[in-house]
Design a protein around this motif. Structure first.
Motif, PDB file in Angstrom:
ATOM      1  N   ALA A 190       4.768 -16.972   1.610  1.00 29.06           N
ATOM      2  CA  ALA A 190       3.351 -17.276   1.621  1.00 29.06           C
ATOM      3  C   ALA A 190       2.507 -16.020   1.446  1.00 29.06           C
ATOM      4  O   ALA A 190       1.485 -16.030   0.762  1.00 29.06           O
ATOM      5  N   ALA A 191       2.942 -14.924   2.039  1.00 28.57           N
ATOM      6  CA  ALA A 191       2.202 -13.657   1.920  1.00 28.57           C
ATOM      7  C   ALA A 191       2.203 -13.169   0.476  1.00 28.57           C
ATOM      8  O   ALA A 191       1.189 -12.664  -0.024  1.00 28.57           O
ATOM      9  N   ARG A 192       3.347 -13.306  -0.196  1.00 27.89           N
ATOM     10  CA  ARG A 192       3.422 -12.895  -1.611  1.00 27.89           C
ATOM     11  C   ARG A 192       2.459 -13.710  -2.467  1.00 27.89           C
ATOM     12  O   ARG A 192       1.867 -13.190  -3.406  1.00 27.89           O
ATOM     13  N   LYS A 193       2.354 -14.999  -2.176  1.00 27.77           N
ATOM     14  CA  LYS A 193       1.431 -15.849  -2.947  1.00 27.77           C
ATOM     15  C   LYS A 193      -0.026 -15.434  -2.721  1.00 27.77           C
ATOM     16  O   LYS A 193      -0.846 -15.428  -3.643  1.00 27.77           O
ATOM     17  N   ALA A 194      -0.329 -15.064  -1.491  1.00 31.36           N
ATOM     18  CA  ALA A 194      -1.699 -14.666  -1.165  1.00 31.36           C
ATOM     19  C   ALA A 194      -2.044 -13.291  -1.722  1.00 31.36           C
ATOM     20  O   ALA A 194      -3.170 -13.050  -2.177  1.00 31.36           O
ATOM     21  N   TYR A 195      -1.070 -12.377  -1.703  1.00 29.61           N
ATOM     22  CA  TYR A 195      -1.284 -11.013  -2.172  1.00 29.61           C
ATOM     23  C   TYR A 195      -0.125 -10.609  -3.093  1.00 29.61           C
ATOM     24  O   TYR A 195       0.807  -9.926  -2.666  1.00 29.61           O
ATOM     25  N   PRO A 196      -0.150 -11.036  -4.351  1.00 31.17           N
ATOM     26  CA  PRO A 196       0.936 -10.725  -5.270  1.00 31.17           C
ATOM     27  C   PRO A 196       1.115  -9.220  -5.421  1.00 31.17           C
ATOM     28  O   PRO A 196       0.138  -8.461  -5.452  1.00 31.17           O
ATOM     29  N   ALA A 197       2.357  -8.784  -5.510  1.00 32.74           N
ATOM     30  CA  ALA A 197       2.659  -7.351  -5.662  1.00 32.74           C
ATOM     31  C   ALA A 197       2.216  -6.864  -7.025  1.00 32.74           C
ATOM     32  O   ALA A 197       2.255  -7.609  -7.996  1.00 32.74           O
TER      33      ALA A 197
ATOM     34  N   VAL B  87      13.920   4.100  -0.180  1.00 37.79           N
ATOM     35  CA  VAL B  87      14.782   3.058   0.388  1.00 37.79           C
ATOM     36  C   VAL B  87      14.002   1.832   0.868  1.00 37.79           C
ATOM     37  O   VAL B  87      14.603   0.841   1.286  1.00 37.79           O
ATOM     38  N   THR B  88      12.676   1.887   0.782  1.00 41.29           N
ATOM     39  CA  THR B  88      11.864   0.752   1.226  1.00 41.29           C
ATOM     40  C   THR B  88      12.132  -0.479   0.361  1.00 41.29           C
ATOM     41  O   THR B  88      12.259  -0.378  -0.854  1.00 41.29           O
ATOM     42  N   ASP B  89      12.206  -1.636   0.987  1.00 38.97           N
ATOM     43  CA  ASP B  89      12.372  -2.896   0.261  1.00 38.97           C
ATOM     44  C   ASP B  89      10.982  -3.454  -0.034  1.00 38.97           C
ATOM     45  O   ASP B  89      10.398  -4.167   0.773  1.00 38.97           O
ATOM     46  N   TYR B  90      10.458  -3.138  -1.210  1.00 37.71           N
ATOM     47  CA  TYR B  90       9.091  -3.532  -1.553  1.00 37.71           C
ATOM     48  C   TYR B  90       8.984  -5.014  -1.886  1.00 37.71           C
ATOM     49  O   TYR B  90       7.887  -5.566  -1.907  1.00 37.71           O
ATOM     50  N   ASP B  91      10.117  -5.657  -2.123  1.00 41.40           N
ATOM     51  CA  ASP B  91      10.109  -7.099  -2.361  1.00 41.40           C
ATOM     52  C   ASP B  91      10.272  -7.879  -1.058  1.00 41.40           C
ATOM     53  O   ASP B  91       9.935  -9.050  -0.983  1.00 41.40           O
TER      54      ASP B  91
ATOM     55  N   TRP C  10       0.847  -1.203   0.000  1.00 42.45           N
ATOM     56  CA  TRP C  10       0.000   0.000   0.000  1.00 42.45           C
ATOM     57  C   TRP C  10       0.877   1.245   0.000  1.00 42.45           C
ATOM     58  O   TRP C  10       0.597   2.210  -0.732  1.00 42.45           O
ATOM     59  N   ILE C  11       1.931   1.239   0.793  1.00 44.08           N
ATOM     60  CA  ILE C  11       2.847   2.385   0.849  1.00 44.08           C
ATOM     61  C   ILE C  11       3.452   2.659  -0.529  1.00 44.08           C
ATOM     62  O   ILE C  11       3.628   3.812  -0.935  1.00 44.08           O
ATOM     63  N   LYS C  12       3.754   1.608  -1.262  1.00 46.21           N
ATOM     64  CA  LYS C  12       4.387   1.738  -2.575  1.00 46.21           C
ATOM     65  C   LYS C  12       3.520   2.535  -3.546  1.00 46.21           C
ATOM     66  O   LYS C  12       4.050   3.255  -4.406  1.00 46.21           O
ATOM     67  N   THR C  13       2.215   2.441  -3.415  1.00 42.90           N
ATOM     68  CA  THR C  13       1.307   3.030  -4.413  1.00 42.90           C
ATOM     69  C   THR C  13       0.574   4.277  -3.913  1.00 42.90           C
ATOM     70  O   THR C  13      -0.354   4.741  -4.568  1.00 42.90           O
ATOM     71  N   HIS C  14       0.988   4.822  -2.775  1.00 43.30           N
ATOM     72  CA  HIS C  14       0.313   6.007  -2.255  1.00 43.30           C
ATOM     73  C   HIS C  14       1.311   7.139  -2.004  1.00 43.30           C
ATOM     74  O   HIS C  14       2.505   6.902  -1.816  1.00 43.30           O
ATOM     75  N   SER C  15       0.791   8.344  -2.017  1.00 44.62           N
ATOM     76  CA  SER C  15       1.630   9.535  -1.894  1.00 44.62           C
ATOM     77  C   SER C  15       2.069   9.757  -0.447  1.00 44.62           C
ATOM     78  O   SER C  15       1.427   9.269   0.496  1.00 44.62           O
TER      79      SER C  15
END
Length: 348
Positions: A341-348, A299-303, A264-269
């Motif tokens: 597991a979280a990535r599989k449930a909610y793909p980026a 600097v956030t690690d979005y992956d 969510w942080i990645k896609t918001h201002s």
């Protein structure tokens, strides 16, 4: 030593897949305690997960608790009074070195956002404009300059001391811990300390109040790459292996909620992020917080991944005499199954 394996994580995904798809939680009606050190935006993933209801949607009745410093946060996790902490990655290392088997659940960033050396304005006006000049100066009583960090052994201290050590200056200052935002700024205002190492929000507020200004920016990408060499997991969400073993489904719920917050942080201002987390960062001004949030987005690690090269870069900082940490391997520290597991449930 027990491990939560990739296979067991996938079993949880399989068992809870239908519930996740429908928006229901993996861990139903569980209480949780998430610990953060101080009230600054660098810990925003936990704040967002709480404010947007991601913990609640994961089935967690979750309380966010301010530890007061990184070291105190580590102590709370060590005593099992908290489920997940956020702080410098050296904290779970310290736990492991002391027989508590700390585990990194997911990294937060790719370089530090809180290694800004903020010098007293009056000292800057006297011509003390570099770290070298600072270490040549003496306090009125003849003592070495005093450098303040939130806590000795915390993020600010680990990384700022590495810079100073590399420059041959670390033994020419006195390091002290001064705690939370209010006490850190207060120590600079009252001239109890000469330099405060912290983040952009505190720099901005100290400049606006006329108390301080920037002496050295250890967060700058060019400076970071010169001394560190590239991406390093600096901050991380962490816990104990015993906490994982006690309730892996609950741990998965935590990680999934925080992963969703990261995306969510990645896609918001910055303005939207600030308005969301404002109740947690009210000790500093809106303008200062937005500046810091803007810097954090870079600097956030979005992956949320830790590769071998990044870990190797960090080893020279983590495993040295100042920290006293005995070397660990990525496999001995990181539990990647939950974030996978979280990535599989909610793909980026």
């Amino acid at each position: 030593m027990a491990y939560f394996t990739r296979r067991s994580a996938l079993k949880i995904v399989a068992a809870g897949g239908a519930a996740i798809a429908s928006g229901r939680a993996w861990a139903q009606d569980k209480t949780g305690r998430v610990i953060y050190p101080v009230a600054v935006p660098v810990y925003q993933t936990q704040f967002v997960a709480d404010r947007l209801g991601y913990f609640k949607e994961a089935g967690l009745d979750c309380k966010l608790i301010q530890g007061g410093s990184g070291v105190k946060t580590r102590e709370i996790i060590a005593s099992a009074q908290g489920d997940i902490g956020i702080g410098d990655i050296t904290h779970p290392m310290q736990l492991s070195n002391r027989g508590r088997n700390g585990r990194v659940l997911m990294p937060v960033d790719t370089r530090s956002s809180s290694v800004m050396f903020i010098i007293r304005r009056d000292l800057w006006d006297q011509g003390i404009t570099t770290l070298e000049k600072l270490t040549e100066w003496k306090r009125p009583d003849g003592r070495k300059p005093i450098v303040s960090v939130s806590s000795l052994g915390g993020t600010n201290h680990v990384w700022s001391s590495y810079y100073m050590e590399t420059m041959g200056l670390d033994q020419k200052v006195t390091w002290i811990g001064t705690g939370n935002v209010d006490t850190m700024l207060g120590s600079l205002k009252t001239k109890q300390v000469d330099v405060l190492v912290s983040s952009l929000s505190l720099l901005n507020d100290s400049k606006e109040q006329g108390w301080g200004t920037l002496l050295f920016d250890g967060t700058d990408e060019t400076i970071w790459n010169k001394y560190i060499g590239g991406k390093v997991p600096v901050t991380a969400h962490f816990t104990l292996q015993a906490t994982i073993d006690k309730d892996p489904a609950k741990m998965q719920a935590f990680v999934t909620a925080i992963w969703r917050a990261t995306q969510w942080i990645k896609t918001h201002s910055p303005d939207e992020i600030h308005d969301t987390i404002e109740p947690y960062v009210g000790s500093t001004s809106r303008a200062a917080n937005i500046l810091e949030i803007t810097a954090l987005q870079k600097v956030t690690d979005y992956d949320a991944s830790i590769d071998a090269a990044a870990f190797a870069r960090g080893e020279k900082v983590w495993f040295r005499e100042m920290t006293g940490i005995k070397p660990l391997t990525p496999a001995g520290l990181v539990s990647p199954s939950f974030i996978e597991a979280a990535r599989k449930a909610y793909p980026a």
